[in-house]
Design a protein around this motif. Structure first.
Motif, PDB file in Angstrom:
ATOM      1  N   MET A  31      38.172  36.881  33.512  1.00 12.66           N
ATOM      2  CA  MET A  31      38.943  38.087  33.252  1.00 12.66           C
ATOM      3  C   MET A  31      40.039  38.235  34.284  1.00 12.66           C
ATOM      4  SD  MET A  31      37.855  42.068  33.462  1.00 12.66           S
ATOM      5  CE  MET A  31      38.269  42.068  35.197  1.00 12.66           C
ATOM      6  N   ARG A  32      41.196  38.711  33.839  1.00 13.35           N
ATOM      7  CA  ARG A  32      42.280  39.046  34.748  1.00 13.35           C
ATOM      8  C   ARG A  32      42.949  40.312  34.226  1.00 13.35           C
ATOM      9  NH1 ARG A  32      47.897  35.667  35.901  1.00 13.35           N
ATOM     10  NH2 ARG A  32      48.623  36.958  37.618  1.00 13.35           N
ATOM     11  N   ALA A  33      43.181  41.264  35.099  1.00 13.93           N
ATOM     12  CA  ALA A  33      43.810  42.521  34.697  1.00 13.93           C
ATOM     13  C   ALA A  33      44.771  42.960  35.782  1.00 13.93           C
ATOM     14  CB  ALA A  33      42.750  43.602  34.460  1.00 13.93           C
ATOM     15  N   TRP A  34      45.929  43.467  35.371  1.00 15.47           N
ATOM     16  CA  TRP A  34      46.896  43.973  36.343  1.00 15.47           C
ATOM     17  C   TRP A  34      47.880  44.913  35.639  1.00 15.47           C
ATOM     18  CZ3 TRP A  34      47.368  39.363  33.896  1.00 15.47           C
ATOM     19  CH2 TRP A  34      48.621  38.965  33.436  1.00 15.47           C
ATOM     20  N   ARG A  35      48.593  45.671  36.455  1.00  9.04           N
ATOM     21  CA  ARG A  35      49.607  46.590  35.945  1.00  9.04           C
ATOM     22  C   ARG A  35      50.961  46.151  36.488  1.00  9.04           C
ATOM     23  NH1 ARG A  35      49.508  53.176  35.548  1.00  9.04           N
ATOM     24  NH2 ARG A  35      51.448  53.372  34.383  1.00  9.04           N
ATOM     25  N   PRO A  36      51.785  45.531  35.657  1.00  7.46           N
ATOM     26  CA  PRO A  36      53.093  45.083  36.122  1.00  7.46           C
ATOM     27  C   PRO A  36      54.056  46.254  36.241  1.00  7.46           C
ATOM     28  CG  PRO A  36      52.882  44.647  33.788  1.00  7.46           C
ATOM     29  CD  PRO A  36      51.559  45.220  34.237  1.00  7.46           C
ATOM     30  N   ALA A  37      55.115  46.052  37.007  1.00  7.18           N
ATOM     31  CA  ALA A  37      56.131  47.093  37.191  1.00  7.18           C
ATOM     32  C   ALA A  37      57.115  47.051  36.029  1.00  7.18           C
ATOM     33  CB  ALA A  37      56.839  46.903  38.524  1.00  7.18           C
ATOM     34  N   VAL A  38      56.601  47.262  34.829  1.00  9.61           N
ATOM     35  CA  VAL A  38      57.406  47.188  33.609  1.00  9.61           C
ATOM     36  C   VAL A  38      57.231  48.499  32.853  1.00  9.61           C
ATOM     37  CG1 VAL A  38      57.805  45.965  31.444  1.00  9.61           C
ATOM     38  CG2 VAL A  38      57.096  44.688  33.488  1.00  9.61           C
ATOM     39  N   PRO A  39      58.293  49.253  32.633  1.00  9.64           N
ATOM     40  CA  PRO A  39      58.158  50.509  31.887  1.00  9.64           C
ATOM     41  C   PRO A  39      57.521  50.276  30.520  1.00  9.64           C
ATOM     42  CG  PRO A  39      60.334  50.352  32.899  1.00  9.64           C
ATOM     43  CD  PRO A  39      59.681  49.013  33.084  1.00  9.64           C
ATOM     44  N   GLY A  40      56.539  51.107  30.213  1.00 13.83           N
ATOM     45  CA  GLY A  40      55.872  51.012  28.928  1.00 13.83           C
ATOM     46  C   GLY A  40      54.533  50.313  28.973  1.00 13.83           C
ATOM     47  N   ILE A  41      54.304  49.452  29.961  1.00  8.76           N
ATOM     48  CA  ILE A  41      53.047  48.706  30.040  1.00  8.76           C
ATOM     49  C   ILE A  41      52.107  49.394  31.024  1.00  8.76           C
ATOM     50  CG2 ILE A  41      51.931  46.519  30.591  1.00  8.76           C
ATOM     51  CD1 ILE A  41      54.440  45.074  29.815  1.00  8.76           C
ATOM     52  N   ALA A  42      50.971  49.851  30.519  1.00  7.16           N
ATOM     53  CA  ALA A  42      49.971  50.473  31.382  1.00  7.16           C
ATOM     54  C   ALA A  42      49.049  49.434  32.006  1.00  7.16           C
ATOM     55  CB  ALA A  42      49.148  51.483  30.581  1.00  7.16           C
ATOM     56  N   GLU A  43      48.787  48.343  31.278  1.00  9.66           N
ATOM     57  CA  GLU A  43      47.878  47.311  31.801  1.00  9.66           C
ATOM     58  C   GLU A  43      48.040  46.038  30.987  1.00  9.66           C
ATOM     59  OE1 GLU A  43      43.073  46.404  31.987  1.00  9.66           O
ATOM     60  OE2 GLU A  43      43.743  48.499  31.925  1.00  9.66           O
ATOM     61  N   VAL A  44      47.874  44.909  31.658  1.00 12.42           N
ATOM     62  CA  VAL A  44      47.751  43.604  30.999  1.00 12.42           C
ATOM     63  C   VAL A  44      46.318  43.133  31.244  1.00 12.42           C
ATOM     64  CG1 VAL A  44      48.641  41.260  30.819  1.00 12.42           C
ATOM     65  CG2 VAL A  44      50.176  43.121  31.506  1.00 12.42           C
ATOM     66  N   PHE A  45      45.665  42.644  30.188  1.00 17.45           N
ATOM     67  CA  PHE A  45      44.258  42.265  30.297  1.00 17.45           C
ATOM     68  C   PHE A  45      44.044  40.950  29.566  1.00 17.45           C
ATOM     69  CE2 PHE A  45      39.819  42.470  28.742  1.00 17.45           C
ATOM     70  CZ  PHE A  45      39.151  42.667  29.940  1.00 17.45           C
ATOM     71  N   HIS A  46      43.588  39.924  30.297  1.00 16.98           N
ATOM     72  CA  HIS A  46      43.252  38.628  29.728  1.00 16.98           C
ATOM     73  C   HIS A  46      41.766  38.383  29.944  1.00 16.98           C
ATOM     74  CE1 HIS A  46      47.636  37.021  30.452  1.00 16.98           C
ATOM     75  NE2 HIS A  46      47.592  38.080  29.671  1.00 16.98           N
ATOM     76  N   ALA A  47      41.059  37.917  28.923  1.00 13.45           N
ATOM     77  CA  ALA A  47      39.616  37.724  29.088  1.00 13.45           C
ATOM     78  C   ALA A  47      39.066  36.746  28.071  1.00 13.45           C
ATOM     79  CB  ALA A  47      38.881  39.058  28.962  1.00 13.45           C
ATOM     80  N   ARG A  48      38.006  36.064  28.451  1.00 14.59           N
ATOM     81  CA  ARG A  48      37.166  35.328  27.507  1.00 14.59           C
ATOM     82  C   ARG A  48      35.860  36.098  27.385  1.00 14.59           C
ATOM     83  NH1 ARG A  48      36.090  30.798  24.796  1.00 14.59           N
ATOM     84  NH2 ARG A  48      37.990  29.687  25.391  1.00 14.59           N
ATOM     85  N   ILE A  49      35.464  36.400  26.171  1.00 17.24           N
ATOM     86  CA  ILE A  49      34.264  37.189  25.903  1.00 17.24           C
ATOM     87  C   ILE A  49      33.265  36.317  25.151  1.00 17.24           C
ATOM     88  CG2 ILE A  49      33.337  39.251  24.802  1.00 17.24           C
ATOM     89  CD1 ILE A  49      35.276  39.850  27.092  1.00 17.24           C
ATOM     90  N   VAL A  50      32.070  36.155  25.712  1.00 16.26           N
ATOM     91  CA  VAL A  50      31.004  35.376  25.089  1.00 16.26           C
ATOM     92  C   VAL A  50      29.724  36.206  25.126  1.00 16.26           C
ATOM     93  CG1 VAL A  50      29.656  33.244  25.161  1.00 16.26           C
ATOM     94  CG2 VAL A  50      32.062  33.220  25.856  1.00 16.26           C
ATOM     95  N   ASP A  51      29.087  36.341  23.988  1.00 16.09           N
ATOM     96  CA  ASP A  51      27.785  37.018  23.927  1.00 16.09           C
ATOM     97  C   ASP A  51      27.849  38.425  24.508  1.00 16.09           C
ATOM     98  OD1 ASP A  51      25.117  37.240  23.264  1.00 16.09           O
ATOM     99  OD2 ASP A  51      24.421  36.496  25.203  1.00 16.09           O
TER     100      ASP A  51
END
Length: 260
Positions: free
Chosen positions: A1-21
């Motif tokens: 999992m990786r999550a962050w909030r870039p300094a880009v108007p309109g984006i509250a969060e970016v979230f990347h993940a692999r979900i298993v089970d």
């Protein structure tokens, strides 16, 4: 999992993940969720309707609507996804209902644009570039959720020139496109299209080019590359070097040492 909030108007969060089970319980977000799947497939219930997202689609989940999520049946390896959580005002409130009815969008160009934006955000692209990409993505999503009631405004050269003047005035700290749009009474996508049509490059590329030109002047005047990077708003000297080399085929240090 990786999550962050870039300094880009309109984006509250970016979230990347692999979900298993794992299955997400029923929950709501205050934000719009725009989701692409890179591997596997997702099954989810949105407002008590069975929905899903897979490799070739884009899922758009509106704020305030109950949903869950889990690997789709037959995907024992789970799924890999990339989410954008976008501010509630990113899309008009009137599109919440259509997003519930048409949560899955089949649009390869939109999916490719979202993947490219995620790649750019992960690489630390500048906010001006990300904001422009995001605005065009939002316009395309809105076009899927609601029929267009009027033709898009044609690109305007005078507006493009006014935006250029604003960017020149804020060279080291570029004006966010959302703020420029308010000043010029135009939408962000319209500004991007007008500027690109008029000047042949995006607002972000224009600002980078102008910064490199300013760096050349300062380097030839004897300034140190590290100081030039800070003065002109680059993240650091490495950031300056990367773009300087792309524009001039050499590094700032070598360029400066070429003075007679």
């Amino acid at each position: 999992m990786r999550a962050w909030r870039p300094a880009v108007p309109g984006i509250a969060e970016v979230f990347h993940a692999r979900i298993v089970d794992y299955a997400y319980p029923l929950h709501v977000h205050d934000t719009w969720t725009v989701l692409i799947v890179d591997d596997g497939a997702i099954a989810y219930d949105l407002d008590r309707r069975s929905c899903g997202a897979s490799l070739g689609t884009v899922a758009v989940l509106p704020p305030g609507v109950v949903h869950n999520g889990k690997p789709a049946p037959g995907t024992a390896a789970g799924f890999r996804k990339r989410n954008l959580y976008l501010e509630p005002s990113f899309l008009p409130a009137a599109l919440v209902g259509p997003a519930v009815d048409r949560t899955t969008v089949d649009d390869p160009a939109l999916r490719a644009a979202l993947a490219a934006l995620h790649d750019a955000l992960a690489a630390g692209v500048g906010p001006l570039d990300a904001e422009a990409r995001l605005a065009l993505i939002g316009e395309r999503i809105a076009g899927h959720l609601a029929p267009r009631t009027a033709a898009a405004r044609r690109p305007e050269s005078p507006v493009a020139d006014r935006l250029r003047d604003l960017l020149d005035a804020r060279l080291t700290d570029p004006l966010p496109l959302r703020e420029a749009a308010a000043l010029l009474d135009r939408s962000v996508p319209h500004l991007v299209r007008s500027f690109t049509r008029r000047h042949g490059l995006s607002p972000h590329a224009y600002v980078l080019g102008r910064r490199v030109e300013a760096a050349r002047t300062r380097l030839l005047a004897g300034a140190r590359p590290a100081d030039v990077a800070v003065e002109l708003g680059f993240h650091d000297q490495a950031h300056l070097t990367r773009h300087f080399r792309r524009h001039t085929s050499t590094t700032p240090g070598r360029y400066a040492r070429g003075r007679p």
